[in-house]
Design an enzyme around this catalytic site. Structure first.
Site, PDB file in Angstrom:
ATOM      1  N   SER A  78       0.772  -1.160   0.043  1.00  0.00           N
ATOM      2  CA  SER A  78      -0.103   0.016   0.138  1.00  0.00           C
ATOM      3  C   SER A  78       0.833   1.290   0.055  1.00  0.00           C
ATOM      4  O   SER A  78       0.308   2.418  -0.012  1.00  0.00           O
ATOM      5  CB  SER A  78      -0.832   0.005   1.393  1.00  0.00           C
ATOM      6  OG  SER A  78      -0.197  -0.201   2.389  1.00  0.00           O
ATOM      7  N   THR A 180      -1.654   3.731   4.516  1.00  0.00           N
ATOM      8  CA  THR A 180      -0.665   4.888   4.281  1.00  0.00           C
ATOM      9  C   THR A 180       0.369   4.983   5.355  1.00  0.00           C
ATOM     10  O   THR A 180       0.056   4.663   6.472  1.00  0.00           O
ATOM     11  CB  THR A 180      -1.374   6.310   4.460  1.00  0.00           C
ATOM     12  OG1 THR A 180      -2.578   6.370   3.441  1.00  0.00           O
ATOM     13  CG2 THR A 180      -0.604   7.436   4.387  1.00  0.00           C
ATOM     14  N   THR A 198       1.353   7.093  -0.107  1.00  0.00           N
ATOM     15  CA  THR A 198       0.505   5.889  -0.303  1.00  0.00           C
ATOM     16  C   THR A 198       0.167   5.626  -1.679  1.00  0.00           C
ATOM     17  O   THR A 198       0.431   6.544  -2.431  1.00  0.00           O
ATOM     18  CB  THR A 198      -1.035   6.046   0.444  1.00  0.00           C
ATOM     19  OG1 THR A 198      -1.654   4.955   0.475  1.00  0.00           O
ATOM     20  CG2 THR A 198      -1.645   7.392  -0.127  1.00  0.00           C
ATOM     21  N   ARG A 208      -8.106   9.367  -9.337  1.00  0.00           N
ATOM     22  CA  ARG A 208      -8.697   9.608  -7.885  1.00  0.00           C
ATOM     23  C   ARG A 208      -7.363  10.373  -6.916  1.00  0.00           C
ATOM     24  O   ARG A 208      -6.292   9.542  -7.167  1.00  0.00           O
ATOM     25  CB  ARG A 208      -9.189   8.272  -7.260  1.00  0.00           C
ATOM     26  CG  ARG A 208      -9.825   8.542  -5.980  1.00  0.00           C
ATOM     27  CD  ARG A 208      -8.877   7.980  -4.980  1.00  0.00           C
ATOM     28  NE  ARG A 208      -9.320   7.855  -3.661  1.00  0.00           N
ATOM     29  CZ  ARG A 208      -8.476   7.437  -2.618  1.00  0.00           C
ATOM     30  NH1 ARG A 208      -7.255   7.277  -2.690  1.00  0.00           N
ATOM     31  NH2 ARG A 208      -9.156   7.453  -1.356  1.00  0.00           N
ATOM     32  N   VAL A 209      -7.626  11.082  -6.257  1.00  0.00           N
ATOM     33  CA  VAL A 209      -6.733  11.553  -5.052  1.00  0.00           C
ATOM     34  C   VAL A 209      -7.236  11.464  -4.011  1.00  0.00           C
ATOM     35  O   VAL A 209      -8.415  11.760  -3.581  1.00  0.00           O
ATOM     36  CB  VAL A 209      -6.471  13.041  -5.639  1.00  0.00           C
ATOM     37  CG1 VAL A 209      -5.589  13.503  -4.185  1.00  0.00           C
ATOM     38  CG2 VAL A 209      -5.497  13.290  -6.958  1.00  0.00           C
ATOM     39  N   GLY A 210      -6.590  10.971  -2.825  1.00  0.00           N
ATOM     40  CA  GLY A 210      -7.141  10.547  -1.699  1.00  0.00           C
ATOM     41  C   GLY A 210      -6.760  11.739  -0.660  1.00  0.00           C
ATOM     42  O   GLY A 210      -6.321  12.922  -1.153  1.00  0.00           O
ATOM     43  N   ASP A 211      -6.855  11.629   0.666  1.00  0.00           N
ATOM     44  CA  ASP A 211      -6.610  12.645   1.499  1.00  0.00           C
ATOM     45  C   ASP A 211      -4.835  12.954   1.746  1.00  0.00           C
ATOM     46  O   ASP A 211      -4.733  13.622   2.102  1.00  0.00           O
ATOM     47  CB  ASP A 211      -7.059  12.334   2.815  1.00  0.00           C
ATOM     48  CG  ASP A 211      -6.465  10.916   3.378  1.00  0.00           C
ATOM     49  OD1 ASP A 211      -6.363   9.911   2.514  1.00  0.00           O
ATOM     50  OD2 ASP A 211      -6.532  10.723   4.694  1.00  0.00           O
ATOM     51  N   THR A 231      -4.896   7.702   8.084  1.00  0.00           N
ATOM     52  CA  THR A 231      -4.739   6.647   7.336  1.00  0.00           C
ATOM     53  C   THR A 231      -6.120   5.833   7.317  1.00  0.00           C
ATOM     54  O   THR A 231      -6.840   5.981   8.539  1.00  0.00           O
ATOM     55  CB  THR A 231      -3.806   5.369   7.747  1.00  0.00           C
ATOM     56  OG1 THR A 231      -3.870   4.375   6.736  1.00  0.00           O
ATOM     57  CG2 THR A 231      -3.817   4.846   9.327  1.00  0.00           C
ATOM     58  N   GLY A 232      -6.632   5.550   6.440  1.00  0.00           N
ATOM     59  CA  GLY A 232      -8.019   5.054   6.446  1.00  0.00           C
ATOM     60  C   GLY A 232      -8.621   5.489   5.139  1.00  0.00           C
ATOM     61  O   GLY A 232      -8.101   5.741   4.250  1.00  0.00           O
ATOM     62  N   GLY A 234      -9.702   7.765   2.335  1.00  0.00           N
ATOM     63  CA  GLY A 234      -9.478   9.199   2.121  1.00  0.00           C
ATOM     64  C   GLY A 234     -10.779  10.052   2.043  1.00  0.00           C
ATOM     65  O   GLY A 234     -10.647  11.160   2.455  1.00  0.00           O
TER      66      GLY A 234
HETATM   67  N1  ASP Z   1      -5.806   7.419   3.126  1.00  0.00           N
HETATM   68  C1  ASP Z   1      -5.353   6.574   1.920  1.00  0.00           C
HETATM   69  C2  ASP Z   1      -6.383   6.890   0.751  1.00  0.00           C
HETATM   70  O1  ASP Z   1      -7.378   6.885   0.810  1.00  0.00           O
HETATM   71  C3  ASP Z   1      -5.599   5.023   2.216  1.00  0.00           C
HETATM   72  C4  ASP Z   1      -5.120   4.563   3.550  1.00  0.00           C
HETATM   73  O2  ASP Z   1      -4.472   5.431   4.234  1.00  0.00           O
HETATM   74  O3  ASP Z   1      -5.821   3.573   3.774  1.00  0.00           O
HETATM   75  O4  ASP Z   1      -6.090   7.130  -0.170  1.00  0.00           O
END
Ligand code: ASP
Length: 331
Positions: A78, A180, A198, A208-211, A231-232, A234
């Site tokens: 990841s 992440t 990540t 797609r862009v995450g957090d 982390t989680g 986004g």
């Molecule tokens: N936060 C990250 C995302 O959504 C993934 C993660 O940290 O689990 O891209």
């Protein structure tokens, strides 16, 4: 909304002795430098960050080198180029770095084929007037800066992920297809910096862009207060500026663990999704050298390193039952 300390303490007691003793442990200022990161795979990164500081590297060197180590781990599914591909079979990475002194930040998003997105993010911060570069622009910038790259759109890549391409983009997440590394450093002088890296949500739509590369969502640093990383899922961090919120709760005087829990409580109380479906996990440290973590899963593990020890700990667990009377009112 006012935070009720009584509710927090009740929650803490209900969560049992592990968390209680962890809070007691992290309540007293730790020896500095203090490095806190997400997940057990952050621990070698913490150790590298400490080694970097010990070798007279700067605060930002510590963040960059720590995260580079995690990005280099070929077994990590990841973080780094070995991470999870998107729906087109291509690994698109997100990363950011933030420096407390000067309140500077840099990030790259949906970058392809760059071995160390954290180094690209640092260069965006230090060598351009911008904060964020995305996609092809970010990749070209990184290559121009001499960063290591691979050809991600190669036949080999496509063949490898051919099966995935045939599958529709997921609408509901399995629990284990995203993670992440967020790594926070408080140095011996009391300055703070952090970074994230990540490959994001496995099977995400291309682009797609995450957090993680969004300042205030996946990471936030305030040199007067502390830092938080996420982390989680986004999408659920970004809609609430989640890491910024953790730091703001610390500014109000909350212990880092309380600030993580309070942020989850506020989001969970507002959002139609259940806490479990939100997938929110945070690590935080404050200027005093205290640290904490909390998550909506029962086993969110994080890594804490000081000159005295380097450990993997379990963060406080938040469930819908922990939403207090003042936690929110829109459900
Ligand atoms: N936060 C990250 C995302 O959504 C993934 C993660 O940290 O689990 O891209």
């Amino acid at each position: 909304m006012t935070h009720t300390r009584r509710h927090f303490l009740t929650t803490g007691l209900a969560l049992g002795t592990t968390i209680h003793s962890l809070r007691a442990d992290s309540n007293s200022p730790m020896s500095k430098p203090l490095i806190v990161s997400t997940w057990p795979f952050g621990k070698p990164g913490n150790d590298k960050a400490l080694e970097t500081l010990n070798n007279k590297g700067s605060l930002l060197d510590a963040v960059e080198q720590g995260i580079r180590l995690v990005e280099s781990d070929e077994k990590n599914r990841s973080v780094g180029i070995s991470g999870l591909p998107n729906a087109a079979g291509v690994v698109q990475q997100d990363s950011c770095i933030m420096s407390g002194p000067g309140h500077d930040a840099g990030s790259v998003a949906a970058i392809e084929g760059i071995l160390h997105p954290i180094s690209a993010a640092r260069r965006v911060m230090e060598k351009t007037p911008h904060v964020m570069l995305v996609g092809d622009g970010a990749r070209h910038f990184a290559i121009k800066e001499g960063l290591e790259s691979v050809e991600v759109n190669s036949r080999e890549f496509h063949e490898k992920w051919h099966k995935k391409q045939a599958e529709p983009a997921p609408t509901k997440l399995p629990k284990d297809n995203h993670d992440t590394v967020a790594l926070l450093v408080l140095d011996a002088e009391g300055n703070i910096a952090g970074g994230c890296s990540t490959s994001g949500w496995g099977g995400k739509l291309p682009g797609r862009v995450g957090d993680s590369p969004i300042i205030g969502s996946g990471l936030y640093v305030d040199n007067e207060v502390g830092a938080a990383g996420a982390t989680g899922l986004g999408e659920n961090m970004m809609r609430y500026c989640a890491s910024f919120m953790v730091v703001e709760y610390m500014r109000q005087g909350l212990h880092p663990e309380e600030a993580c829990l309070k942020t989850i409580e506020r989001i969970a109380a507002t959002d139609p999704k259940s806490a479990e479906d939100l997938h929110l996990n945070f690590v935080a440290l404050d200027k005093k050298g205290r640290f904490g973590a909390a998550g909506t899963g029962s086993g969110f593990q994080y890594s804490v390193t000081t000159p005295d020890s380097s450990r993997v700990l379990t963060g406080a667990n938040f469930t819908d039952k922990d939403i207090g009377p003042e936690g929110g009112n829109t459900k």
